[in-house]
Design a protein around this motif. Structure first.
Motif, short mmCIF file in Angstrom:
data_model
loop_
_atom_site.label_atom_id
_atom_site.label_comp_id
_atom_site.label_asym_id
_atom_site.label_seq_id
_atom_site.Cartn_x
_atom_site.Cartn_y
_atom_site.Cartn_z
N GLU A 1 0.87 -1.12 0.01
CA GLU A 1 0.04 0.00 0.10
C GLU A 1 0.87 1.23 -0.02
OE1 GLU A 1 -3.91 -1.41 2.29
OE2 GLU A 1 -2.17 -0.97 3.49
N ALA B 1 -11.78 -0.15 -0.54
CA ALA B 1 -12.32 1.44 -1.29
C ALA B 1 -11.43 2.36 -1.03
CB ALA B 1 -13.73 1.77 -0.20
N ALA B 2 -10.53 2.30 0.07
CA ALA B 2 -9.35 3.29 0.09
C ALA B 2 -8.46 3.33 -1.11
CB ALA B 2 -8.85 3.12 1.52
N LEU B 3 -8.34 2.00 -1.64
CA LEU B 3 -7.35 1.98 -2.73
C LEU B 3 -7.90 2.79 -3.93
CD1 LEU B 3 -6.52 -1.74 -2.56
CD2 LEU B 3 -5.02 0.11 -1.96
N LYS B 4 -9.01 2.91 -4.08
CA LYS B 4 -9.67 3.69 -5.28
C LYS B 4 -9.35 5.13 -5.12
CE LYS B 4 -13.68 0.68 -5.83
NZ LYS B 4 -15.23 0.58 -6.14
N GLU B 5 -9.33 5.73 -3.78
CA GLU B 5 -9.01 7.02 -3.62
C GLU B 5 -7.33 7.20 -3.67
OE1 GLU B 5 -11.09 9.11 -2.53
OE2 GLU B 5 -12.67 7.44 -3.07
N VAL B 6 -6.63 6.11 -3.90
CA VAL B 6 -5.15 6.61 -4.17
C VAL B 6 -4.64 7.23 -5.43
CG1 VAL B 6 -2.82 5.16 -4.49
CG2 VAL B 6 -4.51 4.65 -2.82
N ASP C 1 -12.64 -6.69 4.46
CA ASP C 1 -11.58 -5.62 3.86
C ASP C 1 -12.55 -4.62 3.05
OD1 ASP C 1 -12.21 -7.03 1.67
OD2 ASP C 1 -10.13 -7.35 0.97
N ALA D 1 0.89 4.27 -2.90
CA ALA D 1 0.55 5.49 -2.46
C ALA D 1 1.76 6.65 -2.97
CB ALA D 1 0.51 5.79 -1.01
N ARG E 1 -13.85 -1.47 3.41
CA ARG E 1 -13.34 -0.19 3.54
C ARG E 1 -11.85 -0.12 3.02
NH1 ARG E 1 -14.45 1.73 9.69
NH2 ARG E 1 -13.65 -0.52 9.91
N ALA E 2 -10.95 -1.05 3.27
CA ALA E 2 -9.58 -1.05 2.87
C ALA E 2 -9.65 -1.05 1.55
CB ALA E 2 -8.79 -2.35 3.47
#
Length: 470
Positions: A17, A97-102, A92, A21, A94-95
């Motif tokens: 991750e 989904a957070a990758l889409k924000e990267v 996972d 990032a 939420r985790a």
């Protein structure tokens, strides 16, 4: 399905991750492949849940030592519920989904190298994705526990840290094989949560043998006081479990067998490099991927392959994997843009100068850098100073029965610290100050002017330097 990205990472744990990032921050397109849970072993079955399970045990011990408070009582059900909350009930969503924000594109499935800059993913739905990297492929698949080849061991379905941290019902009788960090932390956690008969079987002669000897002795003393049976020099010859989920019998050389409800094996971990297609790029399957200080794999033509965290074997610690991931991502961006890739922040210096570590037992252990034995073996001219942490005002204020010790290993030629070890309640928060002193090679005469607040346990820094002679 065939797609192309600037950077492809296999493994969506903390290290992977961090790579994507930093790469995305630098404007590169990224893809990440994960066959299990996004967030990796650490967040669901290792670092995080184990510390959550240890926290009530730590607090119960502290309240029992503090006048005005009674012995701490642990509600095991509530502790396990808190664990479930922290690990999101192994969900996972939420985790991911957070990758889409990267932003990064997630491929759920098993990834493997299929030649230079190529990754083949066997998708969870049975399909196949063929990915190509314009600049880099990064391996971040972590490590796996070792099950020793003892007769009957594999057939007995022993626990590893995976099963222990995800426990639903704490066994009354628990045997723990191993004397390292995982063995010590989980033995104490399980014992505090209800494993009233906990036995730790150590093949060597002490707990935590890679640390300063007094560290393992403090933990061993704590174990004995709390009722944990520690057996050093123990050699398991055979294991039996006749009924699945039934009791397990551990046969020991030179002594009667040990019967337990569960056996936790914590005898080490190895890089998870099998099945990654390393042979397609000229590397040895199943071995650690050797890297240089920029995390670039050694011996791969074109310099496009990188490996971060446990898979490279440098330091099997989550914070080190994240550190490697950050610098690796920055290096990839620099090389992709044709910019300088040798800036100070783009090379791993910590592995050589001072890897920090905390063992969250009661008492805690915080260590960074070299032990005295390791420093002498490397040929340094050293001087060692030690101090009883119970003699520090802040420690006495914290607990009148505080027990602990501090040790500093000094390079006498340069007058800088090579290593520092703290043992005592709450010392985890002292480690970063030691890490700065060791990594930055702060001269002792300058460190003398870093005045510790009073009354805190950090006053031990002053006492160590006074003992040295400043």
């Amino acid at each position: 399905m065939s797609e192309e990205f600037d950077v492809i990472v296999i493994g969506a744990g903390p290290a992977g991750e961090n790579v994507i990032a930093r790469a995305a921050r630098g404007g590169l397109s990224t893809a990440i492949v994960e066959e299990s849970l996004v967030g990796g072993e650490c967040g669901y079955f290792a670092c995080i849940p184990s510390k959550i399970l240890l926290r009530p045990v730590e607090l119960a011990a502290e309240t029992g030592r503090t006048p005005g408070l009674g012995p701490g009582m642990i509600d095991t059900g509530a502790a396990l519920a808190r664990r479930d909350e922290v690990v999101s009930n192994l969900d996972d969503t939420r985790a991911a989904a957070a990758l889409k924000e990267v932003p990064a594109q997630l491929f759920r499935g098993r990834g493997r190298l299929a030649g230079p800059k190529r990754v083949e993913v066997t998708l969870a739905d049975g399909g196949t994705a063929r990915l190509t990297a314009r600049h880099a492929v990064v391996l971040a698949t972590g490590s796996r526990p070792v099950i020793p080849p003892i007769p009957g061991m594999a057939e007995a379905n022993p626990w590893t840290s995976h099963e222990a941290t995800a426990v639903r019902t704490v066994p009354r009788r628990l045997a723990v094989l191993g004397g390292g960090v995982v063995a010590c932390e989980l033995a104490q956690a399980m014992h505090g949560l209800g494993a009233v008969e906990t036995t730790v079987l150590v093949r060597g002669q002490a707990l935590l043998e890679r640390l300063e000897p007094f560290a393992g002795q403090f933990v061993a003393d704590s174990f004995v006081t709390s009722g944990i049976d520690v057996r050093t020099g123990a050699r398991v010859t055979r294991v039996e479990r006749r009924v699945r989920n039934g009791e397990v019998t551990i046969h020991l050389a030179g002594g009667p067998p040990l019967v337990a409800d569960e056996l936790l094996v914590a005898t080490g971990r190895v890089p998870a490099s099998g099945g990654l297609g390393l042979d397609t790029v000229g590397l040895t399957p199943g071995s650690p991927v050797q890297v240089d200080d920029s995390m670039r794999a050694v011996g791969v033509d074109g310099g496009w392959l990188y490996a971060v965290s446990d898979i490279n074997g440098r330091a099997l610690l989550t914070h080190m994997g994240k550190y490697q991931g950050r610098l690796c991502g920055d290096v990839i961006v620099a090389r992709a843009k044709g910019e300088p890739d040798d800036l100070p922040a783009m090379r791993d210096v910590t592995t050589a100068s001072g890897v920090p570590q905390v063992i969250f037992t009661d008492p805690q252990i915080g260590a960074v850098g070299l032990t005295e034995a390791a420093a002498r073996e490397k040929g340094y001219r050293v001087r060692v100073v030690e101090y009883d942490m119970a003699a520090v005002s802040g420690a006495y204020v914290r607990e009148p029965s505080y027990r602990g010790r501090a040790k500093a290993v000094v390079d006498e030629d340069r007058k800088v610290l090579l290593g520092v070890t703290f043992v005592g309640p709450g010392v985890a928060e002292l480690v970063h100050s030691a890490t700065i002193a060791v990594t930055a090679q702060v001269p002792l005469e300058r460190l003398w002017h870093a005045v510790p607040s009073f009354p805190t346990v950090s006053e031990v820094w002053l006492r160590l330097l006074e003992t040295y002679g400043l």
